[in-house]
Scaffold this motif. Sequence first.
Motif: not given
Length: 127
Positions: A86-93
């Motif tokens: 979730p953290l990596l996914w949220a950091s993506l545009s």
Amino acid sequence: MYFLNKTQNEYFELLFPVTSNAEYISGLDTDDEIIETLQRPDCYHDWIDGAWVENTSEKMAQKTIEERGERDKRLSFHVDPVVSNPLLWASLSAEKQGEWTQYRTDLLNVPQQSGFPSSISWPSKPD
């Protein structure tokens, strides 16, 4: 030396020398019909009417298993670490999330490609 037990439909190769193939066969403690053959080209050939014939359906079934495994490996190693974090996914545009979503969909659709499993167009992983 290569032999086929026609009764059991089992192919085998002798890894030790014998003085005579006929003597070896007659010395076996079996009532099965055993014949000397040419070397089996690969595991996808069956002995039919005195010759090795390629079993294309078995070969394609194995190829399907292998290619689905490759697809699953790409999903596990490339996609899952991105989309399930979730953290990596949220950091993506939103654009990058769309690329990863499309890549995942394209991988899942690989078995529906017209040339599958013989000819596959693998999708490109997003940067």
